[in-house]
Design a protein around this motif. Structure first.
Motif, PDB file in Angstrom:
ATOM      1  N   UNK A 140     -22.605  20.753 -19.148  1.00  0.00           N
ATOM      2  CA  UNK A 140     -22.502  21.951 -18.302  1.00  0.00           C
ATOM      3  C   UNK A 140     -22.909  21.627 -16.863  1.00  0.00           C
ATOM      4  N   UNK A 141     -23.924  20.784 -16.691  1.00  0.00           N
ATOM      5  CA  UNK A 141     -24.374  20.417 -15.351  1.00  0.00           C
ATOM      6  C   UNK A 141     -23.277  19.658 -14.603  1.00  0.00           C
ATOM      7  N   UNK A 142     -22.617  18.715 -15.316  1.00  0.00           N
ATOM      8  CA  UNK A 142     -21.551  17.960 -14.680  1.00  0.00           C
ATOM      9  C   UNK A 142     -20.391  18.865 -14.280  1.00  0.00           C
ATOM     10  N   UNK A 143     -20.090  19.847 -15.126  1.00  0.00           N
ATOM     11  CA  UNK A 143     -19.025  20.804 -14.797  1.00  0.00           C
ATOM     12  C   UNK A 143     -19.390  21.614 -13.550  1.00  0.00           C
ATOM     13  N   UNK A 144     -20.669  21.940 -13.411  1.00  0.00           N
ATOM     14  CA  UNK A 144     -21.123  22.769 -12.295  1.00  0.00           C
ATOM     15  C   UNK A 144     -21.088  21.999 -10.979  1.00  0.00           C
ATOM     16  N   UNK A 145     -21.514  20.729 -10.994  1.00  0.00           N
ATOM     17  CA  UNK A 145     -21.621  19.985  -9.744  1.00  0.00           C
ATOM     18  C   UNK A 145     -20.320  19.306  -9.347  1.00  0.00           C
ATOM     19  N   UNK A 146     -19.404  19.210 -10.294  1.00  0.00           N
ATOM     20  CA  UNK A 146     -18.154  18.507  -9.995  1.00  0.00           C
ATOM     21  C   UNK A 146     -17.354  19.197  -8.906  1.00  0.00           C
ATOM     22  N   UNK A 147     -17.586  20.495  -8.731  1.00  0.00           N
ATOM     23  CA  UNK A 147     -16.849  21.242  -7.709  1.00  0.00           C
ATOM     24  C   UNK A 147     -17.516  21.168  -6.347  1.00  0.00           C
ATOM     25  N   UNK A 148     -18.669  20.515  -6.269  1.00  0.00           N
ATOM     26  CA  UNK A 148     -19.408  20.439  -5.008  1.00  0.00           C
ATOM     27  C   UNK A 148     -18.919  19.291  -4.146  1.00  0.00           C
ATOM     28  N   UNK A 149     -19.381  19.292  -2.894  1.00  0.00           N
ATOM     29  CA  UNK A 149     -19.114  18.178  -1.997  1.00  0.00           C
ATOM     30  C   UNK A 149     -19.829  16.942  -2.512  1.00  0.00           C
ATOM     31  N   UNK A 205     -28.007  16.831  -6.000  1.00  0.00           N
ATOM     32  CA  UNK A 205     -28.323  17.546  -7.235  1.00  0.00           C
ATOM     33  C   UNK A 205     -28.501  16.580  -8.399  1.00  0.00           C
ATOM     34  N   UNK A 206     -27.727  15.517  -8.453  1.00  0.00           N
ATOM     35  CA  UNK A 206     -27.869  14.564  -9.558  1.00  0.00           C
ATOM     36  C   UNK A 206     -29.218  13.840  -9.490  1.00  0.00           C
ATOM     37  N   UNK A 207     -29.666  13.511  -8.243  1.00  0.00           N
ATOM     38  CA  UNK A 207     -30.980  12.861  -8.109  1.00  0.00           C
ATOM     39  C   UNK A 207     -32.086  13.784  -8.630  1.00  0.00           C
TER      40      UNK A 207
END
Length: 882
Positions: free
Chosen positions: A634-643, A650-652
């Motif tokens: 779910x986290x990867x789905x959320x951040x994948x749309x970010x710059x 966010x990953x750090x």
């Protein structure tokens, strides 16, 4: 019996030894008139001084009533001079600043005789020498013969056994000399009179015995004591000694001890100083200079400290230590704001490296949210002993907003709090402007004393009941016009006309008449609780907040809130505890919560925690769970749309979280069900008085604020030791963030003032010591007179100690008086320069009293050495001083 046995007296003058007396052997009868003749420098006066106890013999012995004086101590010689010897001097040696009566009384004063007794005896003695009509005169108002008669009266007033006269007629004319000699001849009938004179004719005419001296030796004695007489006198002396050994003479010896009371010393010194009023005033003023400096510094310090205390109290009443149920740990942001974390490497020349501050800042913001266990800490505060000495008030906040209704100027029922003034006409666009009316109603601090120190009550009274409120105006008795609309003093429809005119570009001038106090005090509101806005139906509780008829019926039966007073901030208040316009008490908050908690809809919801009271339908259970894999997905789905850059940040941060934190974060991001038990209670504004949503602590001053921080840290330490890390309190110290250096500044100012005070004290002490020493030098002859009539060294010291205390007291009073005069223009200058009417230099009463006491103590200390010097003055040398 008085006997001189081989008396010698030697003086050392310029490294040479001078023999004044060379083995003088003389015995004197109890009553005879003995004249001692001889040229100047033959030792006559020296012998007289040794007989009188003013001077000490080098060798030999002086026997008094069969008792050797070799073992005499100072106090024995003082008693001897006061009770057995009377001195008459050529220059009279009267104290000029005392009256005739006071001069004669002096010997009795030193003896500790009561005032009434010594006054009687002095008058009686002055009558015997023919001066009854001169008792109030000063010596300067008498002739030479009269002055000598006063000296004779003083010498006889203590009824001495021996009268010593040193050239008593040397300064008198022949007629007066005859009168004095006749008086001495009469006195010699019942006591021993020894007179030193250069006039052989007077000696031959009036004396019963003439002793001639030459070069310190007796060369002739016209009527020496025979051996038989000497033996008879020795036997009589032995009988007297045996009587004393039997204890029968003890009472007499005790009565003969010299004892000048300190009150007598004060009286003597005061009379002396009153004869020199101008000098005493100048000396006191000189002594008061240091006190004036100290008093002015103390007044300024007190004024600034009082103002600072007021500013502290007023400021801290606006910026309390805030502990909220949910807050951000701002301390977690500090490392991120500085240089960030990570390995520091040696930079390559010509290269710029990025810092990870932004990453750390985002991480701190996302992970810095904490939830405080407010209820446990509330219990800890309420049980903490001594908290009241550090705080002016502790205020508990709850997630509840008073629902207040009222009538506007047109008689229409409107929502007063929370005000909908702007949103009614502007809709969503009025939300920002609506913030201006958000804090019109504000709970007052539960500290009437603090509020009364910040506000003047213009009219009415302070609230005494839960349903009583006050209106707060500004320093010019004004209230913002939009607030008056929001409070229902004006017709709300006028606000719509204003908005429409402004939107149309038309000019609109708002003119309103002032509102009388009586109109404000007659204003009433109604409390319609959040639970009153719902009505029970077959399907549940229906929201009736938009039903005007329902609201009107509720309005008529609702509890009345009355305006009972009008407050205005004091000019001296640096800040005030309230920023709103309507102030209400904590009792209204508690009453509001209790009414809500006891309402039918709340009781029904609490009795049925599984059923939505508004719909009658059971709540949906939210038992959703996630695995760590699902959370990561779910986290990867959320951040994948970010710059890309934001993805990195966010990953750090995500990598630093534990698995439980990751799962919780993703569960929180999932949409929730529409209704929950807790949500319904929150919607109805249900609160537990033991579980506030925030605690506001108002310290008394900055030092107390530090104590409050210490108390919180003590609580946190107790939780750590108990293994309850979740109970640690994180709080926000607003004023500490704004004015963290104020305590350092105040302390620095205090230290500077203390340094000034210390310098003033030292200068004042030195000056008073010098003044006292000058007084000793000026009164050396008076010291000799006092010693001659029996005053002890301690008595002399006591006289000057008393004088220093009087000077210290006068200097202290004068210093305080002058300071109070100086404070008038000083305060005018302070007010003109600062524009702060609350900042005034003020000398506290206790400070004034302490300064007078300090002045007396300083003069006492500073006068100790001069007083000791005075006590050690040689009486013979002192008497020779002019």
């Amino acid at each position: 019996m008085l006997e001189l046995k081989k008396i010698t007296k030697q003086y050392v003058v310029a490294d040479q030894t001078v023999n004044a007396l060379n083995g003088v052997d003389l015995v004197f009868r109890e009553n005879e008139f003995v004249s001692v003749l001889g040229p100047s420098g033959c030792g006559k006066t020296t012998m007289l001084n040794i007989i009188g106890g003013l001077d000490r013999y080098s060798s030999g012995d002086l026997v008094i009533n069969g008792v050797s004086t070799k073992q005499y101590k100072d106090k024995d010689w003082d008693t001897y001079r006061n009770h057995r010897i009377g001195f008459i001097f050529q220059s009279y040696n009267l104290i000029p600043h005392q009256t005739v009566l006071e001069n004669v009384e002096l010997a009795l004063t030193i003896a500790g005789i009561s005032k009434s007794e010594r006054r009687r005896r002095a008058k009686e003695m002055l009558g015997k020498v023919g001066l009854s009509d001169k008792i109030k005169n000063k010596p300067s108002q008498l002739s030479g013969g009269q002055c000598q008669r006063v000296a004779i009266a003083r010498a006889l007033v203590n009824d001495p056994e021996i009268l010593l006269a040193d050239e008593p007629t040397g300064a008198l004319d022949s007629k007066t000399s005859v009168q004095i000699m006749e008086l001495l001849k009469e006195i010699a009938k019942d006591r021993l009179v020894i007179m030193v004179t250069h006039n052989p004719s007077l000696a031959e005419e009036y004396s019963t015995r003439i002793v001639r001296l030459m070069d310190g030796c007796v060369t002739d004695d016209s009527d020496p004591v025979t051996e038989a007489e000497r033996q008879e006198m020795q036997d009589a002396a032995k009988r007297t000694q045996e009587k004393d050994r039997d204890g029968r003479g003890e009472k007499k010896r005790r009565a003969e001890k010299t004892s000048m009371a300190f009150g007598t010393a004060l009286s003597l010194s005061f009379k002396n100083m009153m004869t020199k009023k101008g000098r005493t005033t100048l000396v006191s003023f000189a002594g008061s200079i240091g006190i004036i400096g100290i008093a002015l510094i103390l007044s300024l310090s007190q004024g600034f400290q009082t103002y600072i205390d007021t500013v502290e109290k007023d400021t801290l009443s606006s910026y309390p230590v805030s502990i909220e149920k949910q807050t951000i740990d701002y301390t977690a942001l500090l490392p991120s704001i500085s240089n960030g974390e990570g390995e520091v490497t040696e930079p390559e020349e010509g290269m710029v490296y990025p810092n990870s501050s932004l990453t750390e800042l985002f991480g701190a913001l996302m992970g810095g949210a904490v939830e405080n266990n407010i209820s446990d800490f509330k219990t800890y505060l309420e049980e903490y002993e001594g908290l009241d000495s550090y705080v002016s008030a502790v205020q508990y906040g709850y997630d509840v907003e008073l629902s207040i209704y009222g009538k506007d100027a047109a008689g229409k029922t409107v929502v007063i709090n929370p005000s909908s003034l702007f949103t009614d006409f502007l809709g969503s666009q009025g939300a920002m402007m609506g913030q201006m009316t958000a804090n019109i109603w504000q709970e007052m601090l539960d500290n009437r004393e603090l509020l009364e120190s910040q506000y003047d009550l213009l009219e009415g009274s302070w609230p005494n009941e839960y349903n009583e409120v006050v209106v707060i105006v500004d320093e010019n008795n004004r209230i913002n016009d939009y607030v008056l609309y929001a409070l229902g003093f004006y017709d709300n429809e006028e606000m719509k006309e204003i908005f429409d005119a402004i939107v149309s570009g038309e000019e609109y001038e708002l003119q309103k008449d002032p509102i009388p106090f009586s109109d404000i005090l007659s204003k009433t509101y109604k409390a319609i609780y959040a639970t009153d806005l719902y009505e029970k139906t077959e399907s549940g509780w229906a929201d009736k907040s938009e039903d005007s008829i329902y609201l009107e019926s509720k309005y008529e039966s609702a509890e009345t809130i009355r305006v009972v007073g009008i407050l205005r901030p004091k000019e001296s208040a640096a800040a005030t505890a309230m920023t709103g316009t309507i102030g209400y008490t904590k009792e209204l908050t508690e009453h509001y919560i209790e009414k809500i908690n006891g309402s039918a809809i709340v009781r029904e919801q609490m009795e049925n925690p599984d059923v939505d009271v508004f719909t009658g339908i059971p709540f949906e259970e939210d038992d959703r769970t996630l695995t760590i894999e699902e959370a990561n997905f779910m986290f990867e789905q959320m951040v994948s749309a970010m710059e890309p850059q934001m993805q990195t940040i966010y990953r750090q941060y995500w990598e630093k979280l534990s698995d439980e934190a990751k799962i919780k974060a993703m569960l929180d991001s999932l949409p929730s069900t529409d209704a929950t038990y807790e949500g319904n209670l929150e919607k109805l504004q249900v609160c537990d008085l033991e579980k506030p949503s925030k605690i506001l602590i108002y310290p008394v001053d900055f030092e107390s604020k530090d104590e409050v921080s210490r108390i919180i840290e003590e609580y946190n330490q107790l939780q750590r030791e108990a293994g309850k890390e979740e109970n640690i309190i994180v709080y926000t110290d607003y004023i500490g963030l704004m004015m963290s250096s104020i305590t350092v500044i105040i302390n620095a100012i205090s230290y500077v003032l203390i340094a000034f005070v210390s310098i003033s004290l030292i200068v004042s002490s030195i000056m008073i010591g010098i003044i006292t020493y000058i007084s000793v030098l000026e009164r050396i002859k008076e010291i000799g007179i006092l010693r001659a009539i029996g005053a002890s060294k301690r008595d002399v010291s006591r006289v000057f100690t008393a004088e220093t205390l009087i000077i210290g007291f006068a200097a202290g009073l004068m210093g305080i008086f002058v300071t109070l005069l100086f404070l008038i223009p000083i305060n005018l200058v302070i007010h003109a320069l600062t524009g702060l009417p609350g900042l005034s230099a003020v000398l506290p009463l206790a400070g004034g009293v302490i300064l007078v006491a300090i002045s007396m103590l300083l003069t006492l200390i500073a006068g100790a050495i001069p007083s000791r010097i005075a006590a050690k003055k040689d009486p013979v040398e002192a008497l020779r001083t002019e």
